[in-house]
Design an enzyme around this catalytic site. Structure first.
Site, PDB file in Angstrom:
ATOM      1  N   GLU A 119       0.819  -1.211   0.000  1.00 50.05           N
ATOM      2  CA  GLU A 119       0.000   0.000   0.000  1.00 50.05           C
ATOM      3  C   GLU A 119       0.857   1.266   0.000  1.00 50.05           C
ATOM      4  OE1 GLU A 119      -3.208   0.215  -0.214  1.00 50.05           O
ATOM      5  OE2 GLU A 119      -4.177  -1.539   0.682  1.00 50.05           O
ATOM      6  N   HIS A 215     -14.084  -3.759   4.921  1.00 50.17           N
ATOM      7  CA  HIS A 215     -12.641  -3.998   4.826  1.00 50.17           C
ATOM      8  C   HIS A 215     -11.939  -3.627   6.126  1.00 50.17           C
ATOM      9  CE1 HIS A 215      -8.630  -3.117   2.478  1.00 50.17           C
ATOM     10  NE2 HIS A 215      -8.416  -3.641   3.670  1.00 50.17           N
TER      11      HIS A 215
END
Length: 270
Positions: A119, A215
């Site tokens: 990420e 999530h």
């Protein structure tokens, strides 16, 4: 020759390790879930000539705007619970190269095959947004708090307005600690540019906590513990909401006027 860490950076690493333990103990960090970045530019000073002595690694998907800044980040596949005892294996400090085609690895990354979190491009976008706005927040923390995620599966708490009303109505401190509420990002694929863009937009609306539907959650803070505390406070409200639901009844909650009264008495500080 490895980077000599300043006292300030050592303290940041120690706190990140402590927060990693808390996330694990809370059950919010299964396996290698979650990631974190800290802007440590002000604590890492290197001349251009010395920078060249550190390993260079190419990285796609970053912008020249991010160049010449240093970040402490978690590694791909590393576990929050391991950071405290193995910081140099689980974390690294990197400096984005001037042409933004990659980074120099300044410290850490000692685990075999180490790579910064997948990420990283998203973290860089969020960190740049915070830096550009002059925000005091230096930490971006992502984790998976059970009860908050559960609320994103319930029709009555799906959406920014619905979620925040439910959380604020459970306990006054939720409104005090997170006065602007949680930003809501509808489901987007993990590590996608769409997810990063939507999260940056929520941060630019002055949200310090952002919910990724079905999530997890992301919070920003001046340090890792502040980011953790914001999530912890809101997850407490989620627990209370779900406890009430377990009785077979809907929570009564604070009224909207009571929530507004709290907001007027304890307005945002920035």
């Amino acid at each position: 020759m490895p980077l000599t860490l300043s006292k300030a950076v050592c303290q940041i690493i120690d706190e990140v390790g402590e927060v990693g333990q808390l996330l694990w103990q809370k059950g919010w960090a299964e396996k290698n879930a979650g990631n974190l970045s800290v802007d440590v530019t002000e604590h890492v000073s290197l001349a251009a000539a010395k920078l060249k002595t550190f390993p260079f690694r190419p990285l796609a998907g970053i912008s020249p705007e991010f160049a010449d800044r240093s970040y402490l980040v978690t590694g791909t596949g590393t576990r929050y619970r391991d950071i405290q005892n193995q910081p140099a294996q689980c974390l690294c400090i990197l400096r984005i190269f001037k042409d933004a085609k990659g980074f120099h690895l300044l410290w850490g990354g000692k685990r075999e095959g180490f790579k910064p979190t997948s990420e990283l491009p998203s973290h860089l976008q969020m960190q740049y947004s915070l830096h550009k706005s002059g925000a005091k927040e230096k930490v971006v923390l992502h984790t998976h708090p059970n009860e908050l995620i559960a609320l994103t599966h319930l029709p009555e708490t799906m959406g920014e307005e619905e979620l925040n009303y439910a959380l604020w109505s459970m306990i006054p401190e939720a409104k005090i600690y997170v006065p602007r509420g949680i930003g809501w990002v509808p489901y987007r694929l993990t590590a996608s540019q769409e997810l990063a863009k939507a999260t940056v937009e929520a941060l630019e609306r002055k949200h310090k906590v952002v919910m990724w539907e079905k999530h997890g959650i992301l919070a920003v803070g001046s340090d890792a513990m502040e980011a953790f505390d914001l999530i912890d406070a809101m997850n407490k409200s989620a627990i209370l909401y779900l406890l009430c639901k377990q009785t077979g009844q809907n929570p009564q909650g604070l009224t909207r006027e009571q929530i507004h009264e709290i907001g007027r008495t304890f307005p945002p500080k920035d």
